[in-house]
Structure formats: C-alpha cells, structure tokens
Enzyme design. Structure first.
Site, mmCIF file in Angstrom:
data_model
loop_
_atom_site.group_PDB
_atom_site.id
_atom_site.type_symbol
_atom_site.label_atom_id
_atom_site.label_comp_id
_atom_site.label_asym_id
_atom_site.label_seq_id
_atom_site.Cartn_x
_atom_site.Cartn_y
_atom_site.Cartn_z
ATOM 1 N N TYR A 110 0.840 -1.206 0.000
ATOM 2 C CA TYR A 110 0.000 0.000 0.000
ATOM 3 C C TYR A 110 0.873 1.253 0.000
ATOM 4 C CZ TYR A 110 -2.721 3.826 1.969
ATOM 5 O OH TYR A 110 -3.269 5.061 2.199
ATOM 6 N N SER A 169 -4.696 14.052 5.727
ATOM 7 C CA SER A 169 -5.431 13.612 4.534
ATOM 8 C C SER A 169 -6.925 13.570 4.816
ATOM 9 C CB SER A 169 -4.963 12.216 4.138
ATOM 10 O OG SER A 169 -5.867 11.643 3.215
ATOM 11 N N TYR A 223 -9.517 15.807 -0.783
ATOM 12 C CA TYR A 223 -9.848 15.156 -2.056
ATOM 13 C C TYR A 223 -11.175 15.770 -2.479
ATOM 14 C CZ TYR A 223 -6.178 11.615 -2.183
ATOM 15 O OH TYR A 223 -4.980 10.968 -2.283
ATOM 16 N N THR A 258 -5.794 18.394 -3.520
ATOM 17 C CA THR A 258 -5.040 17.476 -4.378
ATOM 18 C C THR A 258 -5.747 17.333 -5.721
ATOM 19 O OG1 THR A 258 -4.207 16.342 -2.434
ATOM 20 C CG2 THR A 258 -4.083 15.141 -4.518
ATOM 21 N N ARG A 301 -2.778 0.786 -9.854
ATOM 22 C CA ARG A 301 -1.725 0.397 -8.908
ATOM 23 C C ARG A 301 -1.707 -1.114 -8.713
ATOM 24 N NH1 ARG A 301 -3.057 5.103 -4.442
ATOM 25 N NH2 ARG A 301 -2.860 6.856 -5.891
ATOM 26 N N LYS A 346 -2.130 20.789 -4.955
ATOM 27 C CA LYS A 346 -1.108 19.730 -4.949
ATOM 28 C C LYS A 346 -1.205 18.887 -6.225
ATOM 29 C CE LYS A 346 0.404 15.906 -1.941
ATOM 30 N NZ LYS A 346 -0.111 14.665 -2.523
ATOM 31 N N HIS A 386 2.506 12.743 -6.916
ATOM 32 C CA HIS A 386 1.839 11.864 -5.956
ATOM 33 C C HIS A 386 2.726 10.663 -5.632
ATOM 34 C CE1 HIS A 386 -2.414 11.433 -4.331
ATOM 35 N NE2 HIS A 386 -1.883 10.310 -3.927
ATOM 36 N N SER A 421 7.709 14.074 -3.658
ATOM 37 C CA SER A 421 7.866 12.910 -4.548
ATOM 38 C C SER A 421 9.330 12.534 -4.688
ATOM 39 C CB SER A 421 7.230 13.131 -5.928
ATOM 40 O OG SER A 421 5.826 13.311 -5.791
ATOM 41 N N GLY A 422 9.728 11.572 -3.891
ATOM 42 C CA GLY A 422 11.079 11.016 -3.974
ATOM 43 C C GLY A 422 12.048 11.516 -2.925
ATOM 44 N N ARG A 441 14.084 11.475 0.145
ATOM 45 C CA ARG A 441 14.478 10.419 1.080
ATOM 46 C C ARG A 441 15.599 10.839 2.020
ATOM 47 N NH1 ARG A 441 10.462 9.432 -0.607
ATOM 48 N NH2 ARG A 441 9.684 7.635 -1.769
ATOM 49 N N GLY A 491 6.895 12.165 2.401
ATOM 50 C CA GLY A 491 5.815 11.188 2.267
ATOM 51 C C GLY A 491 6.150 9.834 2.870
ATOM 52 N N ARG A 492 6.500 8.879 2.016
ATOM 53 C CA ARG A 492 6.659 7.483 2.451
ATOM 54 C C ARG A 492 7.555 7.285 3.681
ATOM 55 N NH1 ARG A 492 6.328 7.004 -3.218
ATOM 56 N NH2 ARG A 492 4.731 5.576 -3.972
#
Ligand code: FNR
Length: 383
Positions: A37, A119, A143, A169, A178, A251, A275, A307-308, A310, A329-330
């Site tokens: 996920y 969110s 959203y 967003t 996905r 966004k 995203h 986005s990306g 790290r 994010g992640r």
C-alpha cells in the site's frame, strides 16, 4: 553529538539512521499488503524511479570557508514561521500501518513544530487529529469529490477544528492503476478501518441508503464513487476560494501553465508533485518539473515540492531547484509502521539532522541562500 554519546554508552537506536532501509523492514514486519500500500506506484513503477533519477541527476557543489557555525533553518511559509523547510505530506488510511495512525504522526510532527497535513482520507476524524496537534500548525488536505455538500461539510469541519491551510489534491480525480494494491485486493483494507473522516461526516452519511454500520460495503462503494471528480475544471476553483478564507495550495502541479492558472484563480501556492509516482506511470520525475513551475510561479505563489525525497541531500536539491519547502511522504509512513509516534519522530529527527549537516557542509547557514548555483549536473550515464 548524540550519535557519539550513544556510541559511548552503547545505546543502539531502534531504527536505522539510513531511512532508505525502512521500506524493506516494513515489508518484512507487516507483510506485502500494508507494505505494498505504501511502496506501490502506478503501472510499472517507472514514475517512482523517475522521481529518484530526477533528484540524483543533480549533484551538490559544496563551498568552503563561509562561516556556518551558527545555522538557522527557520522558514517563513504561507504566513507561518516554521523551524525548517519541511512538512509531512498527507497520507491516507494510516490505520493500515499502525493502530494510532494519524494521531501518532500528528503528535510527532507537532512536537517538532513541523506542519502535519491531514489527509481527507484519514482513518481518524479530523477533529480528533486536531486535538492531538495541540498548538501546532494545522493543515488539511482535500480530495475534492463529486458531492458539493460533502466538500462543504469537510471545509466547515476543518475550519471549526482550527485548520488554517487547505491543500487541494488535483492529481487524483481517479485512483491510478496500482498493481500492488490490485493484487492485494484494496477494498478489504478499507472496510471497517479506513476513511473514517468520510464515514463520520454527516453530509456523507446523509447520502447513504442505509447507515454505515448496517451496510459497510455500500458505504465503501459510495466513498469510492464520490471521492474524486474527473469532471472538474479550473473555473470550479472559485467555489473553494469562496468557502476557504485561509491559504489554498494546489497539490499535483507539474506544468508551468497550470501554475499560472493557479495564480490567476487566486490560489496561494502549489505542490510540485506526481503523488509519489502513484498516479501516472511514465510521468516525469517531479524534480524535473520544479524549475519551470518555480519560474512561472515567481513571487505570486509559494512553491512546495514532494515525490522522492528520502535524504537531507534531497531536501537541499529541492530548495536549489526552486522549492520553498518540502513535503515528506513514504519515509514517515514507514517510521509510523515500525514504531508509531517514536518512529515518526526518528524519521523527522534523522532527516532534519542530515539536512542541517548537508546545508552546513555545502557552505550555507540558512536555507534561503541555497540556489541553482549550488548544483551541477551529474555526468551522463552516472545516475
Ligand atoms: C499518498 N499521497 C496522498 N496524497 C494526498 O494528497 N492525499 C492522500 O490521502 C494521500 N495518500 C497517500 C498514501 C500513501 C500510502 C502514499 C505513499 C502517498 C501522496 C503523498 O501526499 C505524497 O505526494 C507522496 O507520498 C510523495 O512521494 P514520496 O516522497 O512518498 O515518494
């Protein structure tokens, strides 16, 4: 210095300082469903790879003897003074990763003064998360769905709960293709746990034939049908401008013309983002879009980026390419999955420390002086 002290006392941190290792740990501990996920992207995953490549294409060129003894990471952003050019990106249904979900993430962010963007697809009602934030900055992500009454209800609830900045967003009028979610069957995750913001919303409930408790499957389907609206166009933004007094940030902007339209529509900022590579496989890396969007925005819009990201070096690169601040994010979702609030705090602390060191060792005492001149292109074939 904490690192050396820990070394002396033998205290070993619970999570690794290298945040890129967290994804594999989550996969091992929580299994392929929850890990997929978070980690998953659109189609063949090419947009996720493009995000990394777009950042790594830029190499930092450190400068020497510039007095970086006293550093100040303070950043003015949309009317607030933040301790660093960083906020936590909106990530939906965090209860998939940890029982304390958004509340734990919000608490960790608030403790460091970092804005947490809640969110609208959160598993915790926005009022409860607002309470967990205490006196910290409250940002709400919308959203922007098909049902005007539900949108209005969310805006009213968010305002009443003290959220100041609205992040809308635009890149998710439909969920992207996905494969990892499709293979794991997405809906069972949602059932019973997710989207509580929607499930607890009076306007959402009013649109259901039967109460959520009696027919949860129908409620989930209703949510899926109305959460996005592929029919929306730029003039529709007038509705949001009319119903939200605070700053509005769009966004998912990747084209300079879309940034211009955002400014014309009276918006306050944009997030340059794809995203996290979850919507359009084959799309450009978000960092590749950043310089042109920043140029189009000029001083009319505040430009944020995700986005990306790290590492501290990535934060530096994004600022050099034109962003005023960066959304994470992640990595924080992985921190949450592994150790709840403490895990999110670990991620924040590590990233901020690494950014502070990157800044200093590159010859800057403050983020404001970082420019495109601090970067050089990587030699061809090396990324
Ligand atoms: C997201 N993202 C997201 N964005 C948003 O506006 N609302 C949301 O509810 C979510 N939910 C969500 C769930 C998960 C699991 C992920 C990974 C991402 C996108 C998020 O805000 C951000 O744009 C990306 O996460 C940035 O990419 P990286 O840094 O994670 O690669």
């Amino acid at each position: 210095y904490e690192i050396y002290l820990n070394g002396l006392t033998g205290a070993v941190p619970r999570l690794p300082a290298d945040l890129t290792r967290l994804e594999a740990m989550v996969e091992q501990r929580l299994g392929p469903g929850p890990a997929g996920y978070v980690a998953g992207g659109a189609g063949d995953g090419s947009a996720i790879r493009a995000n990394r490549a777009a950042l790594e294409r830029h190499r930092i060129v450190p400068r020497m003897l510039r007095d970086v003894a006293e550093r100040d990471l303070t950043t003015e952003l949309l009317g607030a003074t933040l301790p660093a050019p960083l906020a936590l990106a909106p990530v939906g249904i965090l209860s998939i990763l940890h029982p304390e979900a958004e509340t734990a993430a919000a608490r960790a962010a608030a403790a460091r003064g970092v804005p947490y963007i809640l969110s609208s697809a959160s598993s915790t009602p926005l009022e409860a998360v607002a309470e967990a934030m205490g006196g910290a900055e409250r940002w709400f992500q919308l959203y922007w769905g098909k049902d005007r009454e539900v949108t209005r209800s969310f805006l009213d609830r968010a305002r009443a709960a003290g959220y100041r900045v609205l992040v809308v967003t635009l890149d998710t009028p439909l969920l992207g293709w996905r494969p990892r979610d499709l293979d794991q069957a997405y809906l069972p995750f949602l059932r019973g746990v997710g989207t509580a913001n929607y499930f607890s919303d009076p306007a959402f409930r009013a649109g259901l034939a039967k109460p959520v408790e009696e027919d949860p499957d129908a409620a989930v389907l209703h949510f899926v049908q109305l959460f996005g609206d592929p029919g929306k166009t730029w003039p529709d933004l007038a509705f949001l401008r009319e119903h939200w007094e605070g700053p509005i940030v769009l966004k998912g902007v990747l084209h300079p013309d879309d940034a211009r339209r955002a400014a014309e529509a009276g918006m306050d900022g944009v997030v340059v983002s794809n995203h996290g590579g979850r919507q359009v496989a084959g799309s450009l890396g978000a960092a590749d879009a950043l310089p042109a969007v920043a140029a189009a925005a000029g001083d009319r819009l505040t430009v944020l980026f995700d986005s990306g990201v790290r590492t501290g070096a990535d934060v530096f690169r994004a600022l050099a390419l034109g962003a005023r601040a960066v959304l994470l994010g992640r990595p924080y979702a992985y921190g949450l999955a592994l150790d709840g609030q403490a895990g999110v705090d670990h991620v924040l602390r590590s990233l901020l420390a690494e950014f502070d060191l990157t800044l200093a060792l590159s010859g800057h005492a403050t983020p404001a002086t970082v420019t495109a001149e601090d970067l050089a292109p990587a030699p061809p074939g090396t990324t």
